[in-house]
Design an enzyme around this catalytic site. Structure first.
Site, PDB file in Angstrom:
ATOM      1  CB  ALA A  14      -0.873   0.074   1.497  1.00 11.86           C
ATOM      2  N   GLY A  15       1.925   1.007   0.377  1.00 16.17           N
ATOM      3  CA  GLY A  15       2.349   2.569   0.942  1.00 16.17           C
ATOM      4  C   GLY A  15       3.632   2.541  -0.416  1.00 16.17           C
ATOM      5  CG  PHE A 118      -8.019 -17.407  -3.278  1.00 18.19           C
ATOM      6  CD1 PHE A 118      -7.114 -17.999  -4.049  1.00 18.19           C
ATOM      7  CD2 PHE A 118      -7.679 -17.284  -2.179  1.00 18.19           C
ATOM      8  CE1 PHE A 118      -5.586 -17.910  -3.277  1.00 18.19           C
ATOM      9  CE2 PHE A 118      -6.323 -17.078  -1.601  1.00 18.19           C
ATOM     10  CZ  PHE A 118      -5.664 -17.128  -2.381  1.00 18.19           C
ATOM     11  CD  GLN A 231      -8.920 -14.065   6.715  1.00 19.23           C
ATOM     12  OE1 GLN A 231      -8.082 -13.402   6.276  1.00 19.23           O
ATOM     13  NE2 GLN A 231      -9.938 -13.762   6.816  1.00 19.23           N
ATOM     14  CG  HIS A 233      -4.564 -18.569   6.912  1.00 24.02           C
ATOM     15  ND1 HIS A 233      -4.700 -20.302   5.870  1.00 24.02           N
ATOM     16  CD2 HIS A 233      -4.492 -17.784   5.545  1.00 24.02           C
ATOM     17  CE1 HIS A 233      -4.340 -20.071   4.773  1.00 24.02           C
ATOM     18  NE2 HIS A 233      -4.566 -18.615   4.271  1.00 24.02           N
ATOM     19  CG  LEU A 243      -0.167 -18.220   4.667  1.00 29.67           C
ATOM     20  CD1 LEU A 243      -1.866 -18.598   5.817  1.00 29.67           C
ATOM     21  CD2 LEU A 243      -0.390 -17.132   4.017  1.00 29.67           C
ATOM     22  CD  GLU A 246      -7.999 -18.936   1.506  1.00 25.36           C
ATOM     23  OE1 GLU A 246      -9.669 -18.553   0.960  1.00 25.36           O
ATOM     24  OE2 GLU A 246      -8.016 -18.431   2.536  1.00 25.36           O
ATOM     25  NE  ARG A 277      -7.916 -16.722   4.066  1.00 25.25           N
ATOM     26  CZ  ARG A 277      -7.026 -15.628   3.568  1.00 25.25           C
ATOM     27  NH1 ARG A 277      -6.954 -14.885   3.823  1.00 25.25           N
ATOM     28  NH2 ARG A 277      -6.030 -15.928   2.696  1.00 25.25           N
ATOM     29  CG  HIS A 348      -3.609 -15.360   7.408  1.00 24.78           C
ATOM     30  ND1 HIS A 348      -2.019 -14.245   6.895  1.00 24.78           N
ATOM     31  CD2 HIS A 348      -4.494 -14.269   6.601  1.00 24.78           C
ATOM     32  CE1 HIS A 348      -2.203 -14.246   6.546  1.00 24.78           C
ATOM     33  NE2 HIS A 348      -3.403 -13.881   5.589  1.00 24.78           N
ATOM     34  CD  GLU A 378      -3.113  -6.793   7.685  1.00 29.27           C
ATOM     35  OE1 GLU A 378      -3.314  -7.451   9.232  1.00 29.27           O
ATOM     36  OE2 GLU A 378      -1.761  -6.945   6.611  1.00 29.27           O
ATOM     37  NE  ARG A 389      -7.368 -10.431   4.255  1.00 29.11           N
ATOM     38  CZ  ARG A 389      -6.387 -11.791   3.442  1.00 29.11           C
ATOM     39  NH1 ARG A 389      -6.505 -11.535   1.849  1.00 29.11           N
ATOM     40  NH2 ARG A 389      -5.446 -11.750   3.957  1.00 29.11           N
ATOM     41  CB  SER A 394      -5.665  -8.861   1.607  1.00 35.95           C
ATOM     42  OG  SER A 394      -3.896  -9.788   1.112  1.00 35.95           O
TER      43      SER A 394
END
Length: 575
Positions: A14-15, A118, A231, A233, A243, A246, A277, A348, A378, A389, A394
């Site tokens: 995002a940044g 997914f 959340q 996972h 992780l 998925e 999830r 997660h 996030e 979510r 994401s």
């Protein structure tokens, strides 16, 4: 004092995407990106599964409306539907845009971008780069930042948001290598600091995911939105918690219990292993609680279930999900071609965060905005995820709202002057804060207190919750916060003193934990990831609304914000 037109805190997707958009819009602006790790080591690099978009490369029946419905239904109808519409409408464009930047997406035989199934998505719409999608995207974005002259302060830790008279004016930051403290003044500040997975004792998040941006915002008087929605996972590799994407289930893996049964048939028969999830995590916990979990020796009654890839075959495993195979082999010695993986839910993702408008502007209240303060990814809550979510939304949110927020910031900066900041006041206060940590002669090690705090959050605010349990958790947390005053640091130096950072991160985690528990106590219903055994039903009459929690040392005040419903009326959520 350092000065830039805009400061972006956080080096993840995002940044980076916001910084790039600002640079593309106006090359004359001074853009600074601050990250406590090198940007390539931001947690975005660990994102595996993919990014959802209605490219229709695999499923010609898909549409943005279908993607929107799946997202809203997956959110248990708490997502703001105006924000969801922006997310899914812009999805195809941002995927193609990333491809043009050089992101190496996996391909169909005819050369088009591949798409996989997914959880919670009714169509095959998730674009991916094997199971290293975040890695593929982040590397290209960081390369583009350097090409566009963005100034990167890596391994600087931001300690405070400078927020005066409802205006963001800059940040205070600490150089991890040298111990130097700097005040950075800017016309606009954007937080893209990620989540807080390290508030729990088992998480897929990296060690840097300590909720710093959320805590700094809360300390500055900004409310945090929907913090009760944490959340889990479903498939964290047991016992390490990392992780297992998925994508593995999207490619056809099964979840099986000690009886060898694909138990998801009892919980989500239409979607099986590709249920959302929250539903899948609760199903696994229920199987374990019922004695159908598995022990390391293969006997019944253990703490995990199996994720079985064996029927997929070596070629498919190694071409579609090679990183998942590598993680299991490296960390627990499992060869997933021949052996099932031991998995159980792991923390997660944060559905909640800093409340923002669809333009990324941070809210100060139900109707007010903070001048010059923006957030995305996030760390923010625009709320496209609501109470739960969907996987592969994401990365999409980071890129769509990173780009959108960057464009808004570039417009905002035009013809604005740098604010006035009392540099010495902030430098002195931060020096005193750090020196007080170094001077303490307490009796508690940081690691011991952090583990006790993480155990508290895990035990009292997990997959299943009750009023009694969470009240006990708040009492325990308050005692731990008092013990924070009695921590001590072995390292008294200033060069590479990571204990100082750990102490500051622990303070932030405890603030985030208090906001999570308090918000969860106030929401007397079950919705998405927030499952109350004492209030097992969803209550749209009283709780179809967003939580806004205001932090203060004296206590937390909770208000509410309406949900934006523009397309789909709430209905029964089943799969």
């Amino acid at each position: 004092m350092l000065e830039h037109d805009v400061i972006i805190v956080g080096g993840g997707l995002a940044g980076c995407r916001a910084a790039l958009e600002i640079a593309h819009t106006d090359a004359n602006l001074s853009i600074a990106l601050i990250a406590k790790t090198h940007p390539i080591r931001s947690h975005s690099v660990a994102a595996q599964g993919g990014m959802a978009a209605t490219l229709n490369n695999v499923d010609t029946e898909d549409s943005w409306e279908a993607h929107a419905f799946d997202t809203v239904k997956g959110s248990d109808y708490l997502a703001d539907q105006d924000a969801v519409e922006i997310l899914v409408r812009e999805a195809p464009d941002v995927v193609i845009e990333l491809e043009h930047m050089g992101v190496l997406f996996s391909r169909l035989p005819d050369g088009r971008i591949a798409q996989r199934a997914f959880g919670g998505h009714a169509h095959r719409r998730t674009c991916y780069a094997a199971d290293k999608t975040g890695h593929a995207i982040l590397h290209e974005l960081v390369n583009n930042l350097r090409r566009n002259g963005v100034h990167i302060y890596d391994e600087w830790y931001v300690t405070e948001l400078i927020l005066e008279d409802t205006q963001a004016k800059g940040v205070v930051m600490y150089n991890i290598q040298t111990g130097k403290i700097e005040v950075v003044c800017a016309k606009a500040v954007m937080f893209a600091t990620g989540g807080y997975g390290r508030a729990y004792n088992t998480t897929s998040n990296d060690y840097a995911s300590t909720g710093d941006g959320l805590a700094m915002s809360a300390l500055a008087g900004v409310p945090l939105e929907d913090m009760e929605f944490v959340q889990f996972h479903p498939t964290g590799l047991y016992p390490v918690g990392v992780l297992i994407s998925e994508a593995v289930r999207g490619e056809g893996a099964y979840l099986i219990n000690s009886e060898g049964s694909r138990f998801m048939a009892n919980y989500a028969p239409s979607r099986m292993e590709l249920a959302p999830r929250d539903i899948t995590s609760r199903a696994i916990v229920r199987e374990i609680s019922a004695g159908r979990g598995i022990n390391p020796d293969g006997s019944a009654g253990g703490p995990f279930v199996y994720l079985d890839l064996r029927h997929m075959g070596q070629e498919k495993i190694m071409s579609r999900v090679p990183f998942a195979w590598e993680e299991a082999h490296r960390l627990v010695g499992i060869d997933a071609v021949y052996q099932p993986m031991p998995v159980r839910p792991t923390i997660h993702y944060s559905m909640g965060g800093i409340p923002v408008t669809t333009d990324g502007q941070v809210r100060s209240s139900l109707s007010g905005l903070i001048d010059g303060f923006f957030a995305a990814g996030e760390a923010a809550c625009v709320s496209v995820h609501g109470a739960n979510r969907l996987g592969s939304n994401s990365l999409l949110e980071c890129v769509v709202y990173g780009r959108r927020t960057g464009a808004i910031i570039a417009q905002y900066l035009q013809n604005r002057k740098l604010p006035t900041v009392d540099e010495q006041r902030y430098v002195t206060a931060t020096q005193q804060q750090i020196q007080s940590l170094l001077d303490r002669s307490g009796t508690i090690r940081i690691d011991k207190l952090r583990r006790e705090f993480q155990d508290c959050m895990t035990n009292y605010c997990g997959v299943f919750r009750t009023e009694k349990l969470m009240r006990e958790g708040l009492e325990s947390l308050q005692q731990l916060q008092q013990q924070y005053q009695d921590i001590y640091l072995d390292d008294k130096g200033k060069l590479w003193n990571t204990e100082v950072i750990e102490a500051l991160e622990l303070r932030n985690l405890m603030i985030v934990g208090q906001l999570i528990l308090t918000s969860a106590c106030h929401r007397q219903e079950s919705r998405g990831a927030h499952c109350r055994e004492d209030y097992p039903d969803r209550d749209d009459t009283n709780f179809l609304k967003h939580t806004l929690a205001y932090y203060s040392p004296a206590g937390i005040q909770v208000n509410y914000l309406p949900v934006q419903i523009t397309m789909f009326q709430p209905q029964l959520r089943n799969y």
